[in-house]
Design a protein around this motif. Sequence first.
Motif, PDB file in Angstrom:
ATOM      1  N   ARG A 102      -7.404   8.441   9.791  1.00  8.62           N
ATOM      2  CA  ARG A 102      -6.138   8.937   9.270  1.00  8.62           C
ATOM      3  C   ARG A 102      -4.998   8.009   9.674  1.00  8.62           C
ATOM      4  O   ARG A 102      -5.080   7.294  10.677  1.00  8.62           O
ATOM      5  CB  ARG A 102      -5.857  10.357   9.784  1.00  8.62           C
ATOM      6  CG  ARG A 102      -6.896  11.367   9.346  1.00  8.62           C
ATOM      7  CD  ARG A 102      -6.547  12.753   9.815  1.00  8.62           C
ATOM      8  NE  ARG A 102      -7.576  13.730   9.444  1.00  8.62           N
ATOM      9  CZ  ARG A 102      -7.500  15.035   9.685  1.00  8.62           C
ATOM     10  NH1 ARG A 102      -6.422  15.529  10.281  1.00  8.62           N
ATOM     11  NH2 ARG A 102      -8.467  15.848   9.315  1.00  8.62           N
ATOM     12  N   CYS A 103      -3.960   8.017   8.846  1.00 11.04           N
ATOM     13  CA  CYS A 103      -2.762   7.220   9.108  1.00 11.04           C
ATOM     14  C   CYS A 103      -1.574   8.168   9.281  1.00 11.04           C
ATOM     15  O   CYS A 103      -1.497   9.211   8.625  1.00 11.04           O
ATOM     16  CB  CYS A 103      -2.485   6.269   7.936  1.00 11.04           C
ATOM     17  SG  CYS A 103      -3.857   5.179   7.505  1.00 11.04           S
ATOM     18  N   TYR A 104      -0.637   7.771  10.137  1.00 12.44           N
ATOM     19  CA  TYR A 104       0.527   8.612  10.437  1.00 12.44           C
ATOM     20  C   TYR A 104       1.799   7.774  10.343  1.00 12.44           C
ATOM     21  O   TYR A 104       1.856   6.653  10.844  1.00 12.44           O
ATOM     22  CB  TYR A 104       0.412   9.225  11.830  1.00 12.44           C
ATOM     23  CG  TYR A 104      -0.802  10.101  12.013  1.00 12.44           C
ATOM     24  CD1 TYR A 104      -0.748  11.466  11.749  1.00 12.44           C
ATOM     25  CD2 TYR A 104      -2.020   9.557  12.433  1.00 12.44           C
ATOM     26  CE1 TYR A 104      -1.870  12.278  11.917  1.00 12.44           C
ATOM     27  CE2 TYR A 104      -3.141  10.351  12.604  1.00 12.44           C
ATOM     28  CZ  TYR A 104      -3.064  11.705  12.344  1.00 12.44           C
ATOM     29  OH  TYR A 104      -4.168  12.499  12.500  1.00 12.44           O
ATOM     30  N   PHE A 105       2.788   8.368   9.710  1.00 16.48           N
ATOM     31  CA  PHE A 105       4.095   7.715   9.576  1.00 16.48           C
ATOM     32  C   PHE A 105       5.138   8.527  10.333  1.00 16.48           C
ATOM     33  O   PHE A 105       5.275   9.737  10.119  1.00 16.48           O
ATOM     34  CB  PHE A 105       4.490   7.607   8.104  1.00 16.48           C
ATOM     35  CG  PHE A 105       5.879   7.075   7.877  1.00 16.48           C
ATOM     36  CD1 PHE A 105       6.125   5.701   7.930  1.00 16.48           C
ATOM     37  CD2 PHE A 105       6.935   7.932   7.628  1.00 16.48           C
ATOM     38  CE1 PHE A 105       7.407   5.206   7.731  1.00 16.48           C
ATOM     39  CE2 PHE A 105       8.218   7.449   7.426  1.00 16.48           C
ATOM     40  CZ  PHE A 105       8.451   6.081   7.487  1.00 16.48           C
ATOM     41  N   PHE A 106       5.882   7.862  11.227  1.00 14.78           N
ATOM     42  CA  PHE A 106       6.930   8.506  12.021  1.00 14.78           C
ATOM     43  C   PHE A 106       8.279   8.010  11.496  1.00 14.78           C
ATOM     44  O   PHE A 106       8.616   6.830  11.653  1.00 14.78           O
ATOM     45  CB  PHE A 106       6.756   8.179  13.502  1.00 14.78           C
ATOM     46  CG  PHE A 106       5.536   8.802  14.120  1.00 14.78           C
ATOM     47  CD1 PHE A 106       5.646   9.914  14.943  1.00 14.78           C
ATOM     48  CD2 PHE A 106       4.264   8.287  13.867  1.00 14.78           C
ATOM     49  CE1 PHE A 106       4.522  10.501  15.511  1.00 14.78           C
ATOM     50  CE2 PHE A 106       3.128   8.867  14.424  1.00 14.78           C
ATOM     51  CZ  PHE A 106       3.258   9.980  15.252  1.00 14.78           C
ATOM     52  N   GLY A 125       0.965  11.048   1.106  1.00 14.81           N
ATOM     53  CA  GLY A 125       0.364  11.931   2.099  1.00 14.81           C
ATOM     54  C   GLY A 125       1.008  13.305   2.099  1.00 14.81           C
ATOM     55  O   GLY A 125       1.366  13.841   1.062  1.00 14.81           O
ATOM     56  N   TYR A 126       1.171  13.865   3.277  1.00 17.00           N
ATOM     57  CA  TYR A 126       1.736  15.198   3.453  1.00 17.00           C
ATOM     58  C   TYR A 126       2.243  15.296   4.882  1.00 17.00           C
ATOM     59  O   TYR A 126       1.942  14.439   5.733  1.00 17.00           O
ATOM     60  CB  TYR A 126       0.674  16.279   3.184  1.00 17.00           C
ATOM     61  CG  TYR A 126      -0.653  16.008   3.867  1.00 17.00           C
ATOM     62  CD1 TYR A 126      -0.906  16.476   5.162  1.00 17.00           C
ATOM     63  CD2 TYR A 126      -1.644  15.268   3.232  1.00 17.00           C
ATOM     64  CE1 TYR A 126      -2.101  16.213   5.794  1.00 17.00           C
ATOM     65  CE2 TYR A 126      -2.850  14.999   3.862  1.00 17.00           C
ATOM     66  CZ  TYR A 126      -3.084  15.476   5.142  1.00 17.00           C
ATOM     67  OH  TYR A 126      -4.264  15.196   5.773  1.00 17.00           O
ATOM     68  N   LEU A 127       3.025  16.320   5.174  1.00 22.55           N
ATOM     69  CA  LEU A 127       3.482  16.519   6.537  1.00 22.55           C
ATOM     70  C   LEU A 127       2.285  16.715   7.463  1.00 22.55           C
ATOM     71  O   LEU A 127       1.352  17.458   7.139  1.00 22.55           O
ATOM     72  CB  LEU A 127       4.407  17.742   6.619  1.00 22.55           C
ATOM     73  CG  LEU A 127       5.887  17.507   6.334  1.00 22.55           C
ATOM     74  CD1 LEU A 127       6.640  18.837   6.333  1.00 22.55           C
ATOM     75  CD2 LEU A 127       6.508  16.554   7.334  1.00 22.55           C
ATOM     76  N   CYS A 225       4.432  12.047   8.721  1.00 20.25           N
ATOM     77  CA  CYS A 225       3.549  12.132   7.549  1.00 20.25           C
ATOM     78  C   CYS A 225       2.123  11.778   7.956  1.00 20.25           C
ATOM     79  O   CYS A 225       1.899  11.032   8.921  1.00 20.25           O
ATOM     80  CB  CYS A 225       4.002  11.177   6.446  1.00 20.25           C
ATOM     81  SG  CYS A 225       5.674  11.462   5.828  1.00 20.25           S
ATOM     82  N   GLU A 226       1.183  12.275   7.200  1.00 15.17           N
ATOM     83  CA  GLU A 226      -0.236  12.016   7.453  1.00 15.17           C
ATOM     84  C   GLU A 226      -0.937  11.731   6.134  1.00 15.17           C
ATOM     85  O   GLU A 226      -0.603  12.338   5.106  1.00 15.17           O
ATOM     86  CB  GLU A 226      -0.870  13.230   8.138  1.00 15.17           C
ATOM     87  CG  GLU A 226      -2.370  13.144   8.365  1.00 15.17           C
ATOM     88  CD  GLU A 226      -2.926  14.414   9.001  1.00 15.17           C
ATOM     89  OE1 GLU A 226      -4.162  14.522   9.125  1.00 15.17           O
ATOM     90  OE2 GLU A 226      -2.127  15.316   9.361  1.00 15.17           O
ATOM     91  N   ARG A 227      -1.878  10.799   6.132  1.00 11.84           N
ATOM     92  CA  ARG A 227      -2.717  10.578   4.965  1.00 11.84           C
ATOM     93  C   ARG A 227      -4.091  10.075   5.413  1.00 11.84           C
ATOM     94  O   ARG A 227      -4.223   9.450   6.466  1.00 11.84           O
ATOM     95  CB  ARG A 227      -2.085   9.586   3.986  1.00 11.84           C
ATOM     96  CG  ARG A 227      -1.948   8.170   4.476  1.00 11.84           C
ATOM     97  CD  ARG A 227      -1.309   7.260   3.448  1.00 11.84           C
ATOM     98  NE  ARG A 227      -2.143   7.097   2.272  1.00 11.84           N
ATOM     99  CZ  ARG A 227      -1.804   6.376   1.201  1.00 11.84           C
ATOM    100  NH1 ARG A 227      -0.616   5.777   1.165  1.00 11.84           N
ATOM    101  NH2 ARG A 227      -2.605   6.265   0.173  1.00 11.84           N
TER     102      ARG A 227
END
Length: 237
Positions: A102-106, A125-127, A225-227
């Motif tokens: 998984r990837c995460y955006f801050f 992605g989504y929250l 965010c997460e995808r």
Amino acid sequence: MWGPHLLLGVLVVYTFGRVRCQFQYPTETAGKQYQVPQPPTYKPPTNPAITGIPNINTVLVKPPPFLKLLVAVLYGYKINRRIKPTPPIKKCPEGWFRRDQRCYFFSDKKTSWYGAESLCRLKGGYLAIPDTEEENNFLKETSTSEEVRLQGAPIPHFSRWIGLRSLDGSTIQKIITNELLTFTDFVPGHLASRGLTSEPCVHMDYTSSFLWKVEKCHRGFLYICERHLHFEFKYIV
């Protein structure tokens, strides 16, 4: 055929111009510079008895909370209808953090919970939804490091929205699936004292070491965010 008509038109225009050029202002203004009358200047009433008129600057700068909530919901709905399935990716986009598959955006900008949800969907992605203690610890640790990185930015607080909210005012569900939580990390006693009726969205609170709290959804926070990697994601509206 058109010659006489054209000649007549030229004659009329020439004659009219001659008459206009020979026009003299009335005799009482002869020898004086003619002043073109100006429309009266509007002056707002200064009667102190007139009260109750709203300040337009205040109305524009600080809209009522319900109006901000309505705009956020409508904007989110519009964005949701436009989202296309996200194709699989082999690596996280630039600026995203990877953990397992998984990837995460801050984010470094604040928005409402609804705005954050829409922006995450636009990014494919989504929250973020912390499903396990390990994933939640990763989000807390990265949020802490991002707080250090953003210390010089004009951000008064570093709390972050996550993908949890209440739909019925009594329980909290995950976005996308609407499943009930299998893991929680709320500040002890927080839900009992605050309730979910008017504050149904969940954020990681930086003043409590990024433990979870509920807050009004129109408040402005950072977000995560997460995808997923390797498979298509489609958000069902």
